[in-house]
Design an enzyme around this catalytic site. Sequence first.
Site: not given
Ligand code: WQD
Length: 340
Positions: A126, A151, A155
Site C-alpha cells: 500500500s 495495519y 504492510k
Molecule cells: C481518502 C480521502 C479522507 C472518507 C486508507 C488507508 C490506506 C488504504 C486505503 C486500506 C482522505 C477523505 C474519506 C470520508 C472524507 N488501505 N474522506 N470523508 O485515507 O487515502 O487510505 O484507505 O485498505 O492504507 O489509510 O483513503 O478513502 O479513507 O480517504 O473526506 O468519509 O477522503 O480524509 O483525504 P486513505 P480513504
Amino acid sequence: MKEQVLVSGGAGYIGSHTAVALIEAGYDVVIIDNFSNSDMGAVEGVRKITGVEVPFEQVDCCDKEALRAVFKKYPFKSVIHFAAYKAVGESVADPLKYYSNNLNSFVNILELMKEEGRNNVLFSSSATVYGEPVELPVTEQTPRQPATSPYGNTKQMCEDILRDTAAAYEGIKGIALRYFNPIGAHPSALIGELPRGVPNNLVPFITQTAAGVRECLSIFGDDYNTPDGTCIRDYIDVVDLAGAHVAAIARLVEGKNKESYEIFNVGTGNGTSVMELVTAFERVNELKLNYKIVGRRSGDVESVWADTALANDELGWKAVRSTDETLQSAWAWEKKVRGL
Ligand code: WQD
C-alpha cells in the site's frame, strides 16, 4: 497447460477483480478465502463474468495444515496474497488481531511455497508505507516513513519478510505492489466493493450517501495546503489495478524480473482532491450529493500520488480508465447492491 495462480483473499474487492483479469488473460485461477470480510457472492460474480467454474476453497491462511492441503491439491507455481485485515482504526484498537492475522497468514504462504517448491509471489502492499511523503510524486525509491498504524506496519513488515525470503531461498521470487487508492467496480456490476458497516473509505461513503444509506458525507478538512484545501490522493480504477497484477505475474512467470524482489507503485500518476472527486461524482452521475465540511480526520496524509514510470516501463502496464468512468462504475455497483 495453462499457468495456475492461487489467489488468497480472492473473494475480496481487489482479489475478485484480479481473479477475473487473470482468467481473461488465460490463467487458471484457484480462489481461497476465509470470508472474514466477504462471501460467496463475489466468487459467483467471478464465475458469471468469466464463464469459468473457478475452483474455490474456504480456507484461512492462518491454518497452515488447511493451507497445505490446498498446496497439495493444486499445482500452481504462483500466488497472489490479498488475504489480510485492512481497517486502519480497528488495527489501532486491536493491534494483535492485525499482527497475528496479517503476518502469520503471509509467513504460512511463504513457508509452504518453500516446502512445496512454488516460485512466484505477489504481495498486496500500500502507498500507506510512504506516510506523509517526503517528495511528490512518490517513486519506489521515496523512503518509507514509520507506520502510523498497526495495519500500515503489517504492510511494511510483510514487504520486508518477502524481500528477505526472496533473497534467501533459491527459486522464490517476489513482487510487492504498492496500491494507491483503488475505487470503482467491474463494468458488469457483478463484483465491487462491499464494506461491512459504516465505510471508512471515501468512495463507498459517497455511493452509500447517494443511495440514501448514509445521510451525509463528511469531508474531513478543507484547510490543507492544497489548491482547494481538501486532501489529494491517486484514485485508481480497480480493473486497471487488477491488470497490474496480471502484468506482474507474467513478469515472474516469464523470468523477466531483474531482482528476486521488486516493488512497483500502482497508481495513475494523477492527484485528485476530495472535493474534485465529489464534484466529478455528482457531474457524471447527474445527482446531488449531501455533504458537509467537518474537521480533519486524525492520521490523514495531506497529499500523495504516484510516479508510475517504473510500472509503465518495466511491467508494460498503465492505468487507462478515466476517473469519470470509474465513478460511474462505482455508482452502478452501489445501485445494483441496493436494488435501485
Ligand atoms: C481518502 C480521502 C479522507 C472518507 C486508507 C488507508 C490506506 C488504504 C486505503 C486500506 C482522505 C477523505 C474519506 C470520508 C472524507 N488501505 N474522506 N470523508 O485515507 O487515502 O487510505 O484507505 O485498505 O492504507 O489509510 O483513503 O478513502 O479513507 O480517504 O473526506 O468519509 O477522503 O480524509 O483525504 P486513505 P480513504
